[in-house]
Design a protein around this motif. Structure first.
Motif, mmCIF file in Angstrom:
data_model
loop_
_atom_site.group_PDB
_atom_site.id
_atom_site.type_symbol
_atom_site.label_atom_id
_atom_site.label_comp_id
_atom_site.label_asym_id
_atom_site.label_seq_id
_atom_site.Cartn_x
_atom_site.Cartn_y
_atom_site.Cartn_z
ATOM 1 N N LEU A 53 0.629 -1.183 -0.063
ATOM 2 C CA LEU A 53 -0.041 -0.104 -0.012
ATOM 3 C C LEU A 53 0.937 1.259 0.071
ATOM 4 C CD1 LEU A 53 -2.591 -1.331 2.448
ATOM 5 C CD2 LEU A 53 -2.889 -1.097 0.214
ATOM 6 N N PHE A 54 2.358 1.206 0.212
ATOM 7 C CA PHE A 54 3.272 2.203 0.499
ATOM 8 C C PHE A 54 3.100 2.954 -1.113
ATOM 9 C CE2 PHE A 54 7.503 3.921 0.118
ATOM 10 C CZ PHE A 54 7.452 4.932 1.033
ATOM 11 N N SER A 57 -1.874 6.289 -4.006
ATOM 12 C CA SER A 57 -2.673 7.430 -3.509
ATOM 13 C C SER A 57 -4.142 7.574 -3.720
ATOM 14 C CB SER A 57 -1.827 8.517 -4.526
ATOM 15 O OG SER A 57 -2.252 8.194 -5.856
ATOM 16 N N ILE A 62 -5.627 1.227 -5.623
ATOM 17 C CA ILE A 62 -5.417 -0.121 -5.024
ATOM 18 C C ILE A 62 -6.013 -1.336 -5.746
ATOM 19 C CG2 ILE A 62 -5.934 -1.293 -2.792
ATOM 20 C CD1 ILE A 62 -5.602 1.269 -1.281
ATOM 21 N N SER A 147 0.714 3.992 4.400
ATOM 22 C CA SER A 147 -0.167 4.655 3.473
ATOM 23 C C SER A 147 -0.605 5.984 3.801
ATOM 24 C CB SER A 147 -1.477 3.824 3.222
ATOM 25 O OG SER A 147 -2.218 4.183 2.316
ATOM 26 N N SER A 148 -0.726 6.862 2.564
ATOM 27 C CA SER A 148 -1.252 8.175 2.999
ATOM 28 C C SER A 148 -2.727 8.441 2.841
ATOM 29 C CB SER A 148 -0.517 9.141 1.769
ATOM 30 O OG SER A 148 -0.967 8.383 0.553
ATOM 31 N N THR A 151 -7.133 5.358 6.894
ATOM 32 C CA THR A 151 -6.964 3.769 7.235
ATOM 33 C C THR A 151 -8.306 3.306 6.972
ATOM 34 O OG1 THR A 151 -5.271 4.322 8.743
ATOM 35 C CG2 THR A 151 -6.500 2.415 9.194
ATOM 36 N N ILE A 154 -9.103 2.753 3.238
ATOM 37 C CA ILE A 154 -8.409 1.391 2.993
ATOM 38 C C ILE A 154 -9.063 -0.017 3.281
ATOM 39 C CG2 ILE A 154 -6.204 0.095 3.126
ATOM 40 C CD1 ILE A 154 -4.888 2.880 3.136
#
Length: 618
Positions: A53-54, A57, A62, A147-148, A151, A154
């Motif tokens: 996930l890094f 954006s 994803i 991740s930016s 949460t 996601i």
């Protein structure tokens, strides 16, 4: 049930009841565990698809990443020769089974393949399914805390795969940071714990098998230096101790120390890579205990990478005497401050590699170690074990033979030999001819280096039980220093340079400095300087030469016999120049030259008288 068995049990369930979170600190090997151990265990029955996930954006990115990786896994499973020949076409035709009905109807079976072979958006038409062939799909979402994105957003996206598509899902994260990130997000209507309860049915705390991970890291390490790989392999037990429990008590309780220790495997990889340069230097300089240097370097690197070291704190005026460093506190058995230099620390801190600085630091350590061994034998020989005494003395004797001791240390060596001889503890037979040669080598080194005259501060009483050979060795040192040879050699070199270019300063040098003799080198330099200087300076040399030497030849240490031969040699050279002046009709030069010859004859006569008088006195 351990972590691997728990995950295997979860992945083998017919239908997941929720996602599993695998939580552990950064760099502890969670991703390695998924990619290697879990994948290996499930390779015959499952397809593991890992998504980092890094850097993603948006939720859409994803989903695209999942589709792309699912498609790649589908092709890998369905075709041995990916995209080539008949098997490749069959694989692409097989994609028709996983695209949506609307796409099939629009293009038709063949039309779809032809139209989309060149399209970069083919993943848009892929329907992610919980199986590929007869294998179950396991989605692994890694780096949740990095991740930016929100949460909650996601987790909502992940929930679609787990709850709606019934795909076994593993979330890899450092959960404590996920919770911290919750407080940084704004406009949140649902708390992390609330949405976690809906999506994640179980959290497993990852307890890595550090020994296995370390062994794998080292076995797969690609070295540039000969011998480094084998060195790392033999050092594995030492490295393991950094990451597992220790037996002896530290300043903090064992459990607290282990909890606060950094356990980052990535930092370990960086440290092993950086230490390779240091290994080459330590190996070249024949350092022992290199694995101890490696251990200390890893400990410092781990603390530095974990931001545990405060580089901005003010220096303690008492140094670290009353306060342990963080690396000493966390690694009381593994970190040795004597096995890491400031240059190495700078290398870890900011990546600056200063070979000269590190080499000089190591040379100083070697020098101090050699001195400490001598002091150990000299002052504590009755405290040593027999094997240690034999080892230290053998090393010391080799340095004494090779000229590797300072004159001060040679005197200590002679005194130590006498004491060991009296107690019948000398472990080796000493070749005193070799020792004397070593002393002479050291004297020559001092002369060549141009060092200042040292004082013999550790004199010994030759009547205090010293043998004849011990006295002879000491006399070489004593004579060298008492005759002020170093001082003479330095003054001579300066004189020889000055007489050619600045004879006035050269004459003053003779007047005010110590010269134990006038040798052949000085005779050659003086003749050359006199001949090449103009008449004004020729006259100055001639008129002041004898008076300048008066104080020196009046000194009882002055070597008359060797000096008179050198003065005679100088006179012959000046006489030859006088003959040349006459041939070339250089009248003024001839007058100044003959005057200098007259002065030299007077000087030679005076010295000869002193030699004769000394002979009569004897």
């Amino acid at each position: 049930m351990n972590t691997l068995e728990e995950l295997k049990y979860y992945c083998n369930e017919k239908q997941p009841v929720g996602a599993i979170m695998l939580s552990g600190e950064w760099g502890c090997g969670k991703t390695y565990f998924i990619e290697n151990e879990l994948r290996k265990e499930l390779e015959k029955t499952h397809v593991i698809i890992r998504i980092s996930l890094f850097g993603l954006s948006s939720i859409e990115s994803i989903k695209n990443e999942v589709q792309l990786n699912w498609l790649q896994s589908y092709i890998d499973e369905k075709s041995e020769t990916k995209g080539l020949g008949e098997k490749g076409i069959n694989t692409l035709q097989g994609l028709m089974n996983v695209v949506n009905e609307e796409t099939k109807n629009k293009f038709g079976p063949i039309g779809f393949i032809i139209n989309k072979l060149s399209s970069l958006d083919i993943v848009d038409f892929i329907k992610v399914a919980p199986t590929i062939g007869n294998k179950k799909v396991v989605l692994v979402f890694d780096d949740l805390e990095r991740s930016s994105l929100s949460t909650n957003d996601i987790l909502g996206c992940i929930n679609d795969y787990c709850e709606n598509l019934h795909i076994h899902t593993i979330i890899v994260a450092k959960e404590e940071y996920v919770k911290k990130n919750e407080y940084k997000e704004t406009n949140k209507s649902i708390k992390y714990e609330t949405i976690k309860e809906k999506i994640i049915y179980k959290t497993l705390v990852f307890n890595p098998d550090y020994c296995s991970i370390i062994e794998n890291i080292i076995n797969n390490y690609d070295c540039n230096s000969d011998g480094y790989k084998q060195f790392l392999i033999t050092s594995i037990p030492k490295i393991n101790n950094i990451f597992i429990a220790f037996d002896s008590p530290g300043i903090l309780k064992k459990e607290k120390v282990l909890t606060n220790r950094p356990h980052n495997m990535r930092s370990l990889k960086y440290a092993l890579h950086d230490f390779e340069r240091i290994y080459k230097i330590l190996h070249t300089k024949c350092f022992e205990n290199i694995d101890g240097w490696l251990s200390s370097f890893i400990c410092y690197s781990l603390c530095c990478k974990a931001n545990l070291i405060d580089f901005n704190k003010k220096d303690n005026p008492y140094g670290d005497i009353f306060k342990q460093s963080i690396e000493q506190t966390l690694f009381p058995e593994e970190y040795d401050s004597n096995c890491i230099t400031n240059g190495m620390k700078v290398y870890v801190q900011n990546g600056t590699w200063n070979l000269k600085m590190i080499s000089e630091e190591l040379d100083t350590i070697i020098e101090n170690k050699e001195k400490s061994e001598l002091q150990l034998i000299k002052n504590y020989y009755l405290d040593l074990e027999e094997d240690d005494l034999n080892k230290y003395f053998s090393e010391l004797l080799e340095r004494a033979y090779s000229g590797g001791l300072s004159l001060y240390d040679y005197v200590s060596f002679i005194s130590t030999c006498k004491n060991l001889r009296i107690y019948n503890l000398l472990p080796n037979t000493i070749d005193w001819n070799k020792v004397n040669k070593g002393i002479q080598i050291q004297c020559e080194k001092l002369i060549e280096s141009g060092e200042e005259q040292p004082s013999l501060i550790n004199r010994i009483d030759i009547n205090d039980g010293y043998s004849e050979v011990e006295e002879s060795a000491y006399k070489i040192i004593s004579d060298f220093l008492s005759e002020r040879i170093l001082e003479f050699e330095k003054n001579k070199q300066e004189y020889n340079c000055l007489i050619e270019n600045n004879p006035i300063d050269a004459i003053r040098k003779v007047e005010h400095c110590f010269f134990v003799k006038f040798d052949m080198d000085m005779a050659i330099a003086t003749a050359k300087g006199f001949i090449q200087n103009p008449n004004k300076r020729k006259r100055y040399i001639a008129e002041n030469f004898e008076n300048a030497w008066e104080d020196n030849y009046s000194n009882e240490k002055f070597e008359y016999q060797s000096s008179i031969e050198s003065f005679k040699s100088l006179k012959e050279k000046i006489q030859a120049y006088s003959d040349q002046c006459e041939k070339e009709n250089l009248k003024i030069s001839k007058i100044n030259t003959d005057n200098f010859i007259r002065i030299l004859k007077s000087l030679i006569k005076t010295i000869q008288t002193k030699i004769d008088n000394e002979g009569e006195a004897i």
